[in-house]
Design a protein around this motif. Structure first.
Motif, short mmCIF file in Angstrom:
data_model
loop_
_atom_site.label_atom_id
_atom_site.label_comp_id
_atom_site.label_asym_id
_atom_site.label_seq_id
_atom_site.Cartn_x
_atom_site.Cartn_y
_atom_site.Cartn_z
N LYS A 7 49.52 -13.48 0.08
CA LYS A 7 50.18 -12.29 0.60
C LYS A 7 50.41 -11.35 -0.56
O LYS A 7 50.54 -11.78 -1.71
CB LYS A 7 51.50 -12.63 1.29
CG LYS A 7 52.57 -13.20 0.38
CD LYS A 7 53.88 -13.40 1.14
CE LYS A 7 54.98 -13.91 0.22
NZ LYS A 7 56.27 -14.07 0.92
N THR A 20 55.85 -7.90 -2.70
CA THR A 20 56.77 -7.17 -1.84
C THR A 20 56.89 -5.74 -2.35
O THR A 20 57.21 -5.51 -3.52
CB THR A 20 58.16 -7.83 -1.85
OG1 THR A 20 58.04 -9.16 -1.36
CG2 THR A 20 59.13 -7.07 -0.97
N ARG A 32 58.98 -2.91 -2.57
CA ARG A 32 60.43 -2.76 -2.41
C ARG A 32 60.86 -1.47 -3.12
O ARG A 32 61.12 -1.45 -4.32
CB ARG A 32 61.14 -3.97 -3.01
CG ARG A 32 62.64 -4.02 -2.71
CD ARG A 32 63.31 -5.20 -3.40
NE ARG A 32 62.77 -6.47 -3.01
CZ ARG A 32 63.09 -7.12 -1.89
NH1 ARG A 32 63.93 -6.58 -1.04
NH2 ARG A 32 62.56 -8.29 -1.61
N ASN A 42 57.16 -0.14 3.87
CA ASN A 42 58.02 -0.77 2.87
C ASN A 42 58.41 -2.17 3.37
O ASN A 42 58.73 -2.35 4.53
CB ASN A 42 59.27 0.07 2.65
CG ASN A 42 59.99 -0.24 1.37
OD1 ASN A 42 59.39 -0.21 0.30
ND2 ASN A 42 61.27 -0.52 1.45
N MET A 43 58.35 -3.16 2.46
CA MET A 43 58.52 -4.56 2.90
C MET A 43 59.93 -5.11 2.66
O MET A 43 60.29 -6.14 3.22
CB MET A 43 57.52 -5.45 2.17
CG MET A 43 56.07 -5.09 2.43
SD MET A 43 54.99 -6.06 1.36
CE MET A 43 53.39 -5.41 1.83
#
Length: 560
Positions: free
Chosen positions: A82, A85, A87, A110-111
């Motif tokens: 994956k 992130t 952020r 946005n994660m």
């Protein structure tokens, strides 16, 4: 890793190359008369070969991704499993305005959320305190009570997102507000995921947003680590931060040495509290800067993982492999952004973000092009987020793990930064440890000297900054939109605080604050008492004032 006979042959070949091919080239076209150095001022040689990494041992120095010593990454598949992130750090004005920005960012891919707080909040003052006048919402969102925190995350399910909060001296209080806001949503503490910066040592070293003296401040940090280990298994209770050390002007090696050194100090204090290292070390995380020098930054990230793994396993005896992991968030270098020709900042940020990705970051914030001028506009922050998405979706760099491993230059720089880190640690040990070194001004003077050198290089035109001392445009006009905050936000915040003080159960507030005062005076973990005060709607300033009364406040010594 290399055959000694072949290394001897290579040395002879290298000498021949210098005496013939290189000599002939330089005779025709001399190299440019500039210093070939990294952003940190470290000299860079013309060519790197296996001779520069002759002692490299693959198993001990590199290993496989996801295995000790984790030089090549903490995950075996890295971004093939994956992506990192995405952020984005955000916060401005009132809780309502920032809530709208969070929802926009989440809608754009946005994660995870990352909260920027305004200066009064960072210093433990309510918006209506005299010390807060003129600072409302300017560098982040204003949070004075649980009610503000409830509004900040209204409509955002806290069991479905992870949240990072950049706050230090009052970190335990703000964390308690987040926990209580989640409870209002029906989300149990154990289900909350996220990170609390909570790194007070770097405040004394670099950022200077401290309130209390070092010893009681460290007690509060260890209280949060202990509480998190017992009740919140998904939460990183501290993010040990090199970002602000680098923003203050440090070199890459200083950033790494001082940050990892701070991390080891937190470990020592937690162990001294009686905690088992494997109960808390897996939830320690780090926060690094990604600056302009592409290869130096990549080497720094790789060295960080190797050093931390070694120290956790060999020095502290951690048995859980997750305790050995240096997991980190990265932010591109705010100090590198220019107010001149701000569009060029998009390029700087893209290169810095790419270095972070090639260095194996777990989480990334990309600065916006307008941040040397104001807080990011919606248009600018969208471009910053899209920068990450292009790297992830279009560049192909996610296809393999640690693609620069084995580069003679990168491995040499990784080894060099590692050696510099241990050299700094020896100096700190000679001063008696981290806190005595802070008292002596060691970290501060080292950073100051590095910052001065860098600025002198710019002033002398030895280091070019595009748009500033190179390719400047005297006719330049600002062509990008600047964020405009809600002019009614301050009045709304002041009215909300006044209404809160009238409507809450003030007897309950007083009792909770008295319980906190007793806990702070004694040796109990303060987190349960902070939570009681927050749930009663005691304000940030009221809770911080309890600690001010018990612990006192800190004034930095003057060094001569």
């Amino acid at each position: 890793m290399y055959d000694q006979a072949k290394l001897a042959q290579l040395a002879e070949s290298h000498d021949r190359w210098e005496e013939t091919t290189l000599h002939q080239t330089l005779a025709r076209a001399p190299e440019r008369k500039e210093h070939f150095v990294t952003t940190s001022g470290e000299p860079i040689r013309r060519l790197y070969t296996p001779l520069d990494v002759a002692d490299l041992d693959y198993a001990d120095d590199l290993g496989h991704p996801g295995e000790y010593p984790f030089t090549r990454g903490v995950h075996s598949t890295l971004y093939r499993g994956k992506p990192w992130t995405m952020r984005m750090f955000a916060g401005f004005g009132s809780a309502e305005e920032t809530n709208a920005r969070y929802k926009y960012l989440l809608s754009q891919g946005n994660m995870g959320l990352s909260v920027a707080f305004d200066l009064p909040t960072l210093m433990g003052y309510d918006t209506d305190a005299p010390q807060s006048l003129g600072e409302f919402g300017k560098c982040g969102v204003a949070i004075s009570s649980l009610r503000d925190m409830e509004i900040l995350f209204d409509g955002i399910p806290l069991d479905q997102v992870t949240t990072s909060m950049t706050i230090n001296s009052p970190a335990a209080i703000i964390w308690a507000m987040y926990i209580a806001a989640a409870e209002k949503q029906g989300v149990a503490q154990a289900k909350l995921g996220g990170t609390l910066q909570n790194d007070i040592l770097k405040e004394y070293i670099a950022q200077k947003e401290y309130i209390f003296p070092p010893e009681p401040s460290m007690r509060l940090v260890i209280d949060t680590i202990e509480y998190g280990a017992r009740h919140m298994p998904l939460w990183n209770t501290i993010s040990i931060s090199g970002y602000h050390i680098r923003e203050a002007g440090s070199t890459a090696a200083q950033e790494l040495a001082f940050t990892l050194g701070d991390g080891l100090e937190y470990v020592r204090w937690a162990v001294d509290r009686g905690m088992d290292i494997d109960d808390f070390a897996p939830r320690l995380s780090f926060f690094f800067n990604s600056h302009n020098d592409f290869f130096e930054e990549i080497a720094k990230f790789r060295a960080a993982r190797r050093i931390w793994a070694r120290e956790m396993r060999e020095t502290f005896g951690a048995n859980n492999p997750r305790s050995w992991l240096c997991r980190f968030h990265t932010q591109t270098a705010g100090v590198s952004l220019t107010a001149q020709q701000p569009e060029t900042n998009v390029v700087r940020v893209a290169l810095q973000a790419l270095a972070a990705v090639l260095g194996g970051t777990q989480s990334l914030h990309t600065n916006s092009m307008d941040e040397a001028l104001a807080l990011p506009s919606e248009a600018a922050v969208t471009v910053a987020l899209r920068t990450q998405q292009i790297i992830a979706e279009e560049s192909g760099v996610v296809n393999t793990v640690d693609p620069l491993a084995g580069s003679f230059f990168v491995e040499h720089e990784t080894n060099k930064i590692e050696a510099q880190v241990y050299d700094y640690w020896r100096q700190v040990d000679e001063l008696g440890g981290v806190l005595p070194a802070i008292d002596r001004g060691f970290f501060q003077s080292e950073i100051s000297a590095a910052a001065y050198r860098y600025q002198r290089e710019i002033d002398r035109d030895e280091r070019k900054i595009v748009g500033v001392n190179a390719y400047a445009d005297p006719t330049e006009q600002l062509r990008i939109p600047i964020l405009q905050m809600d002019p009614q936000g301050y009045d709304r915040q002041m009215a909300r605080l006044a209404q809160l003080r009238q409507e809450r159960d003030n007897e309950r507030v007083a009792a909770a604050l008295e319980g906190l005062r007793a806990a702070a005076t004694g040796t109990d973990n303060t987190m349960p008492f902070i939570l009681d005060a927050v749930r009663a709607y005691a304000t940030l300033g009221e809770i911080t004032d309890v600690f001010r009364a018990v612990f006192g406040t800190y004034e930095e010594p003057t060094w001569i």
